[in-house]
Design an enzyme around this catalytic site. Structure first.
Site, PDB file in Angstrom:
ATOM      1  N   CYS A  20       0.935  -1.183  -0.295  1.00  0.00           N
ATOM      2  CA  CYS A  20      -0.439   0.313  -0.251  1.00  0.00           C
ATOM      3  C   CYS A  20       0.829   1.096   0.208  1.00  0.00           C
ATOM      4  CB  CYS A  20      -0.472   0.068   1.097  1.00  0.00           C
ATOM      5  SG  CYS A  20      -2.026   1.753   1.369  1.00  0.00           S
ATOM      6  N   GLY A  29      -1.804   2.365  -6.962  1.00  0.00           N
ATOM      7  CA  GLY A  29      -2.622   2.683  -7.674  1.00  0.00           C
ATOM      8  C   GLY A  29      -2.519   4.059  -8.688  1.00  0.00           C
ATOM      9  N   HIS A  82      -2.834  -4.582 -10.694  1.00  0.00           N
ATOM     10  CA  HIS A  82      -4.317  -3.285 -10.947  1.00  0.00           C
ATOM     11  C   HIS A  82      -4.692  -3.332 -12.594  1.00  0.00           C
ATOM     12  CE1 HIS A  82      -2.715  -0.581  -7.063  1.00  0.00           C
ATOM     13  NE2 HIS A  82      -2.177  -1.562  -6.840  1.00  0.00           N
ATOM     14  N   CYS A 131      -5.075   5.946  -3.449  1.00  0.00           N
ATOM     15  CA  CYS A 131      -3.876   4.663  -3.805  1.00  0.00           C
ATOM     16  C   CYS A 131      -3.091   4.000  -4.365  1.00  0.00           C
ATOM     17  CB  CYS A 131      -5.789   3.498  -4.735  1.00  0.00           C
ATOM     18  SG  CYS A 131      -4.189   2.205  -4.676  1.00  0.00           S
ATOM     19  N   GLU A 186     -10.549  -0.646  -4.298  1.00  0.00           N
ATOM     20  CA  GLU A 186      -9.572  -1.700  -3.399  1.00  0.00           C
ATOM     21  C   GLU A 186      -9.959  -2.389  -3.646  1.00  0.00           C
ATOM     22  OE1 GLU A 186      -6.682  -0.056  -1.445  1.00  0.00           O
ATOM     23  OE2 GLU A 186      -7.020   2.304  -1.547  1.00  0.00           O
TER      24      GLU A 186
END
Length: 285
Positions: A73, A225, A164, A222, A213
């Protein structure tokens, strides 16, 4: 159990000092679910345990709000950097953090004795379909069609340590993300589920993004992301190699150094409050 609520651009997690708090691994998923509940618990996008490590300065043990373990993360790891410096666990402003077996390197910017922003070397983006993983007949999934609930979209898939799917749209504000997000997350083409970024390109240096997510739902930001989004923008020829990503919770600066094949993410980290909780998810602040 003592904890600290922190966030990076609104992507909020509950942080636990694993040097002091000893919790059995079998108990963590349920504890995470209870603590993450925004109505009956502390409330957050998940829980991150900061542990000692032999391979790096610290370990980040991250869980999604549904109790599932997550690999990485970006917003969470910036807050780890702030936590360990602000609380005296390190005096260094260049630190390493391992998560799910992969080491990331952080550069901390300190203002008035506290960390204000963190620059993270997020490593190389992975474009191999097999390694992301995403099911495809192609070696890489770039601007490839996917059908979701009868609708056709174009996606570019990237792993930043977690999977992703980046989908470019004309306008992110009108998306029914609560409906479409779970359909992408659990689509049969993603063996380990997927985080989905819906991206609107503003110009060559700026994009807007909303994210669904895996294991959590829509979040205000994110970090991984944003890194995946930058990589997708660049391989599709849509932006420069350094961009600003506008999120519901703020902005992140992302740069893909193509020569070194490394992505760098820079953004804020904030402490919200400290508290003490029990295994039922209740807490005092």
């Amino acid at each position: 159990m003592k904890f600290t609520k922190m966030h990076g651009c609104g992507n909020d997690y509950i942080y636990v000092n694993g040097f002091k708090e000893k919790i059995g691994q079998d108990k963590k998923p349920e504890l995470v679910r209870r603590f993450s509940d925004r109505h009956f618990g502390v409330g957050g996008d998940g829980v991150i345990f900061i542990n000692p490590s032999n391979e790096a300065d610290f370990e980040m043990e991250m869980y999604n709000a549904d109790g599932s373990r997550a690999e990485m993360c970006g917003n969470g790891i910036r807050c780890v950097g702030k936590y360990v410096y602000d609380r005296g666990l390190t005096e260094k402003t260049d630190i390493s953090v391992i998560s799910f077996g992969k080491v990331k390197y952080l550069k901390l910017t300190v203002k008035d004795g506290k960390v204000s922003t963190v620059r993270v070397n997020m490593g190389a983006p992975e474009l191999s379909a097999e390694k992301i993983p995403v099911i495809s007949d192609n070696e890489q999934v770039i601007d490839e069609e996917i059908e979701v609930h009868g609708e056709k979209y174009k996606m570019t898939c990237v792993s930043m340590g977690n999977p992703h799917a980046v989908v470019f749209v004309n306008d992110v504000s009108g998306l029914a993300l609560e409906k479409i997000g779970p359909l992408f997350e659990n689509h049969e083409r993603f063996p380990k589920r997927v985080n989905t970024e819906f991206v609107q390109v503003i110009d060559r240096k700026r994009v807007k993004m909303r994210v669904w997510e895996r294991g959590t739902g829509e979040t205000l930001a994110c970090g991984t992301g944003c890194c995946a989004t930058a990589a997708a923008c660049i391989v599709n020829g849509l932006t420069e190699e350094r961009i600003t990503v506008e999120l519901l919770g703020g902005e992140l600066e992302i740069e893909w150094d193509r020569e070194k094949n490394l992505i760098f993410m820079t953004g804020p980290a904030e402490t919200v409050f400290d508290g003490e909780g029990n295994e039922d998810g209740g807490c005092t602040v």
